[in-house]
Scaffold this active site. Structure first.
Site, PDB file in Angstrom:
ATOM      1  CG  HIS A 193      -7.844  -6.426   4.674  1.00  0.00           C
ATOM      2  ND1 HIS A 193      -7.853  -7.770   5.015  1.00  0.00           N
ATOM      3  CD2 HIS A 193      -7.190  -6.353   3.483  1.00  0.00           C
ATOM      4  CE1 HIS A 193      -7.240  -8.457   4.057  1.00  0.00           C
ATOM      5  NE2 HIS A 193      -6.819  -7.629   3.109  1.00  0.00           N
ATOM      6  N   GLY A 194     -10.739  -7.596   5.759  1.00  0.00           N
ATOM      7  CA  GLY A 194     -11.147  -8.791   6.513  1.00  0.00           C
ATOM      8  C   GLY A 194     -10.081  -9.149   7.544  1.00  0.00           C
ATOM      9  CG  ASP A 195     -11.207 -11.332  11.100  1.00  0.00           C
ATOM     10  OD1 ASP A 195     -11.264 -12.087  10.104  1.00  0.00           O
ATOM     11  OD2 ASP A 195     -11.924 -11.471  12.117  1.00  0.00           O
ATOM     12  CG  ASP A 227      17.703 -38.239 -14.831  1.00  0.00           C
ATOM     13  OD1 ASP A 227      16.742 -38.393 -15.610  1.00  0.00           O
ATOM     14  OD2 ASP A 227      18.317 -37.150 -14.698  1.00  0.00           O
ATOM     15  CB  THR A 259     -17.661 -13.236   4.642  1.00  0.00           C
ATOM     16  OG1 THR A 259     -17.784 -11.901   5.115  1.00  0.00           O
ATOM     17  CG2 THR A 259     -19.004 -13.906   4.516  1.00  0.00           C
ATOM     18  CE1 TYR A 270      -2.905  -3.202   1.323  1.00  0.00           C
ATOM     19  CE2 TYR A 270      -4.456  -1.402   1.574  1.00  0.00           C
ATOM     20  CZ  TYR A 270      -4.191  -2.749   1.492  1.00  0.00           C
ATOM     21  OH  TYR A 270      -5.225  -3.650   1.598  1.00  0.00           O
TER      22      TYR A 270
HETATM   23  C1  SPV Z   1      16.374 -32.576 -13.993  1.00  0.00           C
HETATM   24  O1  SPV Z   1      15.971 -31.970 -12.996  1.00  0.00           O
HETATM   25  O2  SPV Z   1      16.076 -33.738 -14.233  1.00  0.00           O
HETATM   26  C2  SPV Z   1      17.235 -31.894 -14.961  1.00  0.00           C
HETATM   27  C3  SPV Z   1      18.074 -30.778 -14.519  1.00  0.00           C
HETATM   28  O3  SPV Z   1      17.263 -32.310 -16.093  1.00  0.00           O
HETATM   29  S1  SPV Z   1      19.635 -31.451 -14.171  1.00  0.00           S
HETATM   30  O4  SPV Z   1      19.445 -32.523 -13.200  1.00  0.00           O
HETATM   31  O5  SPV Z   1      20.435 -30.369 -13.622  1.00  0.00           O
HETATM   32  O6  SPV Z   1      20.198 -31.956 -15.394  1.00  0.00           O
HETATM   33 MG    MG Z   2      16.357 -34.161 -16.383  1.00  0.00          MG
END
Ligand code: SPV
Ligand code: MG
Length: 431
Positions: free
Chosen positions: A89-91, A204, A122, A75
């Site tokens: 304002h609402g509480d 992965d 409310t 603000y």
């Molecule tokens: C993931 O998060 O799977 C990525 C990013 O591909 S990294 O692990 O940094 O490659």
């Molecule tokens: Mg990845």
């Protein structure tokens, strides 16, 4: 006549707002501020209508004498110039992160003797129903999908947090923090291949198949509204990639990031310790093009991830690829590095921006983690992804708990560091 000021962030007027206006009218002339969408996205629900539409909606309400724009959460742009006698304002702002706003309003009013009026918030059945409907609207694929592009216009830099389940999705969805008098929240979620695989106890290496990755997305979309950026690994065969694009679009995902590698993909944070083959510019460009042709909406984004710095192929190679992939239709570029210092990332961003001022740049500062979002934004970065921190914080905590239960033959010793059951239950929404 006294001036009574109240600020609305809402897209829909319900009983609660009408109640505020009625109460305010008893004290004087009612001026309603409409918070700009740029300010409200820092802490509130994402807008589904434009600022101008909100102004029109509120101008029509009985008892409102004037509608003005409020550009700050705290603000500061309103109170010293308007000098209202009262702010109502609402509480609900008496606790939680909103309390910081109330504290600041109180400070600003004290300077000239203005007063706060807190009225009971409310939250009856009909308000609750409106609230739930708004949330559900935002979660619909057509709303969620376009939200990343919309957020890119509203935010100086988008912050995405890694999620791999409904629960981690809720953390990204709901966490709002007050720090140094400012409120902040995450703008988007990253479905990481690393963390999605890790949650399943798998490496992965594109082993967790797309159907399973889509299941993770389903778990997240069922309980959240924020936009999703999906880690698509290499995108697989182009013939498969086009199907992935269609499915993600249908699910309401906003973007896929695919990396310019081919063959058995391993996580980039291994760098050159593992053999990895970078795709040719021609092949990868063809994959991007095929994806762009396959997509049905203008909302969806295909972002090209460049692995040249990870694979030590050089800055010029990274830049050549970036320009080629944009030419092929990429809606954004992700540049990755595993150096501790952000220098090569910043050099890339500066050189890329010298020739391309528009295409969004995405970075993942897992290794170069000292750089702030503000510094990255100054170098033209648009999206920052916190790619694995939730998984890396949860895993050691869980492992330590398991070890202590084995050590002490009971759970008492671990109890002090556990979240109370009541708190974990309150994270979950009930309909
Ligand atoms: C993931 O998060 O799977 C990525 C990013 O591909 S990294 O692990 O940094 O490659
Ligand atoms: Mg990845």
């Amino acid at each position: 006549m006294s001036i009574v000021y109240t600020c609305f962030t809402t897209d829909v007027i319900h009983e609660g707002h009408l109640n505020i206006i009625n109460k305010a009218a008893k004290y004087g002339e009612v001026i309603v501020g409409v918070m700009s969408n740029e300010a409200l996205v820092k802490f509130d629900r994402f807008p589904t209508i434009s600022f101008e539409e909100k102004v029109k909606m509120i101008e029509k309400l009985e008892g409102v004498s004037k509608v003005i724009r409020q550009d700050t959460i705290m603000y500061e742009d309103i109170i010293p110039t308007l000098r209202p006698d009262y702010v109502i304002h609402g509480d609900n702002w008496l606790s939680g992160p909103l309390k910081a706003i109330r504290n600041n309003v109180e400070k600003l009013l004290q300077k000239y003797g203005g007063e706060i009026i807190d009225i009971p918030y409310t939250y009856n059945e009909s308000v609750q129903l409106t609230d739930t409907k708004m949330k559900e609207k935002l979660a619909m694929p057509e709303f969620r999908r376009k939200r990343l592009r919309q957020a890119l216009k509203l935010r100086p830099i988008i912050k995405a947090l890694e999620v791999h389940s409904g629960l981690t999705g809720l953390i990204a969805e709901k966490t709002v923090v007050e720090h140094n008098g400012n409120l902040d929240q995450f703008d988007a979620m990253w479905i990481s291949s690393l963390c999605d695989s890790t949650a399943k106890g798998k490496p992965d290496i594109e082993l967790v198949d797309m159907t399973s990755r889509f299941r993770t997305i389903d778990d997240v979309t069922e309980v959240t509204t924020k936009p999703i950026i999906f880690d698509g690994d290499t995108g697989g065969l182009t013939e498969h990639f086009v199907y992935t694009v269609r499915t993600l679009e249908k699910m309401g995902v906003s973007a896929i990031i695919i990396e310019d590698k081919t063959g058995l993909k391993k996580n980039s944070l291994f760098g050159t310790e593992v053999a990895q083959t970078q795709d040719t510019i021609e092949n990868f460009s063809a994959k991007i093009k095929a994806g762009k042709i396959a997509q049905l909406t203008d909302d969806f984004m295909i972002i090209a991830r460049i692995e040249s710095l990870i694979l030590e192929a050089g800055m010029d190679d990274a830049l050549n690829r970036a320009f080629a992939f944009v030419k092929a239709g990429a809606d954004g570029i992700m540049i990755h590095s595993r150096k501790k210092e952000p220098d090569e990332i910043l050099e890339f961003c500066d050189r890329f921006r010298a020739q391309d001022s528009d295409t969004p740049i995405v970075v993942v500062p897992s290794s170069f983690n000292t750089i702030t979002e503000e510094e990255l934004a100054q170098h033209g970065v648009n999206i920052v992804i916190y790619a694995n921190q939730l998984t890396r914080s949860a895993f050691p905590a869980m492992e330590e708990t398991a070890k202590d239960i084995l050590r002490y033959h009971r759970a008492k010793e671990v109890d002090d560091r556990l979240m109370p059951i009541k708190d974990i239950i309150s994270l979950i929404d009930t309909l």
